[in-house]
Structures are given as C-alpha cells and as structure tokens.
Design an enzyme around this catalytic site. Structure first.
Site, PDB file in Angstrom:
ATOM      1  N   LYS A  68       5.439   2.379   1.936  1.00  0.00           N
ATOM      2  CA  LYS A  68       3.675   1.914   1.827  1.00  0.00           C
ATOM      3  C   LYS A  68       3.430  -0.054   2.016  1.00  0.00           C
ATOM      4  O   LYS A  68       2.806  -0.114   2.508  1.00  0.00           O
ATOM      5  CB  LYS A  68       4.001   2.544   0.593  1.00  0.00           C
ATOM      6  CG  LYS A  68       2.132   2.170   0.176  1.00  0.00           C
ATOM      7  CD  LYS A  68       1.317   1.992  -1.359  1.00  0.00           C
ATOM      8  CE  LYS A  68       1.114   0.368  -1.291  1.00  0.00           C
ATOM      9  NZ  LYS A  68       0.923   0.133  -2.877  1.00  0.00           N
TER      10      LYS A  68
ATOM     11  N   ASP B  63      -0.431   5.798   0.160  1.00  0.00           N
ATOM     12  CA  ASP B  63      -0.950   5.706  -1.005  1.00  0.00           C
ATOM     13  C   ASP B  63      -0.999   6.777  -1.697  1.00  0.00           C
ATOM     14  O   ASP B  63      -1.631   7.790  -1.296  1.00  0.00           O
ATOM     15  CB  ASP B  63      -1.491   3.710  -1.420  1.00  0.00           C
ATOM     16  CG  ASP B  63      -2.684   4.354  -1.444  1.00  0.00           C
ATOM     17  OD1 ASP B  63      -3.922   5.565  -0.426  1.00  0.00           O
ATOM     18  OD2 ASP B  63      -3.889   3.021  -1.394  1.00  0.00           O
TER      19      ASP B  63
END
Ligand code: SF4
Length: 213
Positions: free
Chosen positions: A119, A137
């Site tokens: 991420k 996320d």
C-alpha cells in the site's frame, strides 16, 4: 469498463473534484515517511506531526540524525509510534545503503523498506512519481467492495480486480475518489446511503433495500 463503473466514476468525480492525497509532503522522501506513519491512524494526525517534524528534519540526511527516543517523542500521538519510529530509522538506513539515498521508483524497491508494504509503495509511486497505481487501504477496500467495483475478501485481490476493471489512466484518481467517499459518506459504521450520490449503483445499498421490503 462496465457501464456501472463508468457512472460511479463520473458521479464521484463530480462529488469530489478536489480528490487528492491528504497527507502533506514536499518530496518523495517526506511522502514515504508520512505514509509509513499513517498506518492505522488518520492523515490529519500525521499532518499535525509532520507540519513541524519536516521543518526540523526535512530530508534523509537530517532525518537519519534523529535518535529513536526523540522520534518516539515527536510521533507519540499516533498509534504504534515505537514501532513506527524504529521502522522509519531503519528505512533511512536502507535508503542510504541500498538505494544511494534516493527513494526507489519501483514496487519492489519501496516495499523492501522497513514499515513499507504494497500500500505504501502504491501511494508513493502514484503521488510522488506519477506511476498509475491503486493503493488499497481500508477505505478503498470497504467502498469498492460495497459498491461492487470489486468482489474480494482481501486487499491484494481487490487491487487486482480494480486494475482489471479500470483503465490505467483512472487508477490513481479512483484511489483518491474512493478514499474521499469512504471518509465523507461511505464510512465504516452507518454509511450515509440515503444521501449517497452513487446509491443506485451500489450492491450494498440494494441489499439494504431488499431486506427492508
Ligand atoms: S450507497 Fe451506502 S454503501 Fe453504497 S457507496 Fe453509498 S454510502 Fe457506501
């Protein structure tokens, strides 16, 4: 791209014309630091810290000089601050030793750094280097699966499905749009479905309406 996806993107673009990264930063290094700090906390809290931290320690050279104790003190208002301080200092060391002091511009390079996973790499690649990416996320995961842009039970599958569904040029903006929507409307508990501009295209909302009949 499905007609539904097209409609959802059009509506979200109208609703959030300013959708962008909400972390404050001036360089790829600062974005990397801020993103590592942002795990399990809010961008607002991270910005409160970096507003002064990046004035005192703006770059890799100065940041590397901070002691573990001082860094912990400076970031103690966010969760997991001890671990994050340790990772940030290790990450600085790795940047110097493995990447000549520069933030690498590859998924492999960034995700090899302490505290930085897939991420973080996607956020940095997309925002600092303009590489099309969809960082998944908690908001992107929740919102995209509720709407039905993805149908996955983990972040990696969600990222792969969104990549297939969307043209590459839409990846980075879609990431921001879904985060904006997740923070402002499609919140985790009690999403504001009746006010939502994309409720007609949302699988989650359709299920709610069905269950109320
Ligand atoms: S209708 Fe509800 S669940 Fe669907 S995107 Fe909107 S707020 Fe989220």
């Amino acid at each position: 791209m499905r007609a539904k996806t097209k409609r959802v993107l059009e509506e979200l673009k109208k609703e959030y014309p300013d959708a962008k990264c909400e972390l404050n930063y001036e360089t790829p290094f600062q974005l990397l630091v801020a993103t590592i700090m942002s795990a399990q906390t809010t961008d607002v809290k991270v910005n409160e810290i970096t507003d002064t931290l990046f004035v005192d320690y703006p770059d890799l050279e100065s940041f590397s000089q901070i002691s573990q104790e001082e860094l912990e003190n400076r970031i103690r208002t966010i969760g997991l601050y001890r671990n994050k301080a340790k990772n940030l200092l290790m990450m600085c060391k790795q940047l110097k030793e493995n990447f000549g002091g520069e933030v690498p511009q590859t998924m492999e390079g960034i995700s090899s750094l302490a505290g930085a996973g897939r991420k973080t790499a996607n956020v940095v690649l997309s925002n600092a280097f303009g590489v099309p990416s969809i960082a998944v996320d908690t908001h992107v995961f929740r919102v995209s699966n509720r709407i039905g842009l993805a149908n996955a039970d983990n972040v990696l599958d969600t990222e792969m499905q969104l990549q297939k569904e969307l043209p590459k040029k839409e990846w980075s903006l879609t990431h921001h749009l879904l985060i904006f929507h997740g923070r402002r409307c499609c919140v985790a508990r009690k999403p504001k479905c009746s006010l939502c501009v994309i409720n007609k295209d949302c699988n989650y909302y359709k299920e709610i309406l069905k269950s109320e009949k």
